[in-house]
Design a protein around this motif. Structure first.
Motif, mmCIF file in Angstrom:
data_model
loop_
_atom_site.group_PDB
_atom_site.id
_atom_site.type_symbol
_atom_site.label_atom_id
_atom_site.label_comp_id
_atom_site.label_asym_id
_atom_site.label_seq_id
_atom_site.Cartn_x
_atom_site.Cartn_y
_atom_site.Cartn_z
ATOM 1 N N LEU A 59 0.833 -1.196 0.000
ATOM 2 C CA LEU A 59 0.000 0.000 0.000
ATOM 3 C C LEU A 59 0.871 1.251 0.000
ATOM 4 O O LEU A 59 2.001 1.232 0.499
ATOM 5 N N PRO A 60 0.365 2.346 -0.541
ATOM 6 C CA PRO A 60 1.161 3.582 -0.577
ATOM 7 C C PRO A 60 1.576 4.054 0.810
ATOM 8 O O PRO A 60 0.743 4.223 1.707
ATOM 9 N N LEU A 61 2.867 4.230 0.990
ATOM 10 C CA LEU A 61 3.448 4.858 2.178
ATOM 11 C C LEU A 61 4.796 5.411 1.748
ATOM 12 O O LEU A 61 5.674 4.655 1.328
ATOM 13 N N ALA A 62 4.959 6.715 1.818
ATOM 14 C CA ALA A 62 6.177 7.329 1.297
ATOM 15 C C ALA A 62 6.403 8.675 1.964
ATOM 16 O O ALA A 62 5.490 9.270 2.558
ATOM 17 N N ARG A 63 7.641 9.154 1.861
ATOM 18 C CA ARG A 63 7.981 10.513 2.296
ATOM 19 C C ARG A 63 8.858 11.143 1.225
ATOM 20 O O ARG A 63 9.856 10.566 0.792
ATOM 21 N N SER A 64 8.477 12.316 0.806
ATOM 22 C CA SER A 64 9.203 13.001 -0.254
ATOM 23 C C SER A 64 10.406 13.752 0.286
ATOM 24 O O SER A 64 10.502 14.041 1.480
#
Length: 480
Positions: A117-122
């Motif tokens: 599932l989407p989980l991110a930090r830019s």
């Protein structure tokens, strides 16, 4: 004292300047606010008192655009195996510079059946044209999960609380969004509510030596979400009777802080083999799946930017890539420039030295990064030449506009250059638009190559301005 600037000041949507005026009217400096943050035991351990004297402010329009752009890029990155490699994740892994051991681990992860599932930090900079994405860290091993606690500590100060109420400012609880994603991705292993799931917060043995205090903070925070979290490293996880154990506890889920880049040799793969076997057999959940960093790899971003791959994206997707992602290319003998013309890449990079940055595709935290404007011409050419056909990319430099902050002490202002760490999740899991909070790192140096903690940066949390439809939401909620 105001720091000298090499670019025109663009205040943060006017709110930075408004906040300075608010402090001046109250006769309040930032010192008390910073003392309250440092006094918070949970967040003090994370950044050792290195805080900026105010939060950053994000307008409703900025939040919506960032959430949409990050969602589009995340989708494109995770679909690269299908769009460019006929569904072969291992081919993508080799294409971005992973070893055969790492490619094998990635392939196994994609076949295990658990969703990613989407989980991110830019890592975003904001220039005169808006936000630009330098990197997208797609993994469960994300620093900055404590930023809502920094918000809560700061908002106990009456001056900031008044300003937040006046301007309809709120924050997102980043950790709550992470926990919601954990429950959704590892649902079969998180229990039915009759008992608390046991989650191993598993780092790599070497990095665990320094990161253990942060994992203890996370374990304390997880307790409030009904999770028994156990800080450890993968070498402390053992197999007994078909179950994985750590410190005498049977594990339901391994929350992964170790990275694929650390599984570099067959011996490394053997160390993590019990976790991989249990995951593939469905005996544990693994958060996040081991192929996550494949899609957040800098080489994958270069594939989005490369003109040769434009056929794989729609016109709307290309618009986001062109606007949001700076020119990024694998270091090869030839490439295309920003106009789409074929070039000798090394010669081009030598000529454009002060506007380019060289990055290894696999490392994190700024390790191995060479900003062209910080080294001599001779060193720059040597670094480029040695990087040809290796796991490296070269990226167009983004010159962040200075942002207006209160001075560290007393009255007045200072200009800082920010790395915006915007968190992104799946709106269907966390609600809202997928924006899951923001932790920024700031530097006073306009020529800084990488705004990072290793480079002396300080941190701040983020407050966003509510849109009209947000007015009924609870403050600090995951869907705020």
């Amino acid at each position: 004292m105001t720091q000298p600037s090499h670019a025109p000041l663009v205040p943060r949507s006017g709110l930075g300047a408004d906040y300075l005026a608010h402090l001046a009217r109250r006769g309040t400096g930032p010192e008390e606010l910073m003392r309250q943050v440092v006094a918070d035991e949970l967040v003090a351990v994370a950044y050792r008192g290195r805080y900026l004297p105010a939060p950053v402010f994000v307008t409703a329009a900025e939040r919506a655009r960032l959430a949409a752009d990050l969602g589009t890029v995340h989708t494109l990155l995770t679909q690269l195996p299908e769009r460019l490699f006929g569904g072969d994740a291992g081919a993508l892994a080799r294409g971005v510079g992973m070893t055969e051991t790492q490619a094998s681990v990635v392939e196994r992860a994609t076949k295990a059946g658990q969703p990613l599932l989407p989980l991110a930090r830019s890592d975003c900079y904001r220039d005169a044209d808006g936000f630009k994405l330098l990197e997208l860290n797609i993994t469960s091993a994300l620093g900055g999960f404590e930023n809502a606690d920094i918000c809560r500590a700061m908002l106990t100060h009456p001056a900031l609380a008044e300003f937040a109420a006046e301007h309809r400012l709120d924050y997102v609880d980043t950790l709550r969004g992470i926990v919601q994603t954990l429950f959704a991705e590892c649902a079969p292993h998180m229990g039915d509510g009759s008992r608390r799931p046991v989650v191993a917060l598993a780092d790599w043995p070497e990095s665990f030596k320094s990161y253990e205090p942060r994992l203890k903070v996370m374990a304390a925070l997880f307790d409030g979400f009904g999770i028994d979290a156990v800080p450890c490293h993968v070498g402390q996880i053992s197999e007994r009777g078909g179950h994985l154990e750590v410190h005498g506890r049977t594990i339901d889920v391994v929350y992964r802080f170790f990275l694929v880049e650390e599984i570099a040799t067959p011996a490394d793969a053997e160390l993590v083999a019990p976790v991989l076997r249990a995951f593939e057999d469905g005996r544990i959940g693994l958060f996040s799946r081991l192929d996550a960093e494949l899609y957040g790899n800098k080489g994958a971003l270069a594939m989005l930017s490369d003109d040769e791959n434009r056929h794989a994206f729609s016109a709307q997707e290309r618009e986001v890539v062109d606007r949001f992602l700076p020119w990024t290319r694998h270091v090869r003998r030839t490439a295309t420039d920003q106009a789409g013309q074929e070039i000798d890449l090394v010669a081009h990079a030598v000529a454009e030295q002060h506007d380019l940055i060289l990055k290894p595709t696999l490392l994190h935290g700024g390790t191995g990064v060479v900003p062209g404007w910080t080294v001599s011409a001779e060193e720059w050419r040597a670094q480029l030449t040695s990087a040809v056909d290796g796991p490296y990319v070269v990226q167009r430099r983004i010159r962040p506009v200075p942002e207006l902050f209160p001075a560290n002490e007393g009255s007045g202002s200072q200009e800082l250059y920010l790395n915006w760490g915007v968190f992104a999740t799946d709106p269907q899991v966390t609600g809202g638009d997928g924006y899951n909070g923001c932790l920024v790192r700031g530097s006073t140096n306009p020529e800084v190559g990488v705004v990072s903690m290793n480079g002396g940066a300080r941190v701040a949390c983020s407050l966003y301005q509510k849109a009209d439809e947000d007015e009924s939401s609870e403050p600090g909620g995951a869907t705020s």
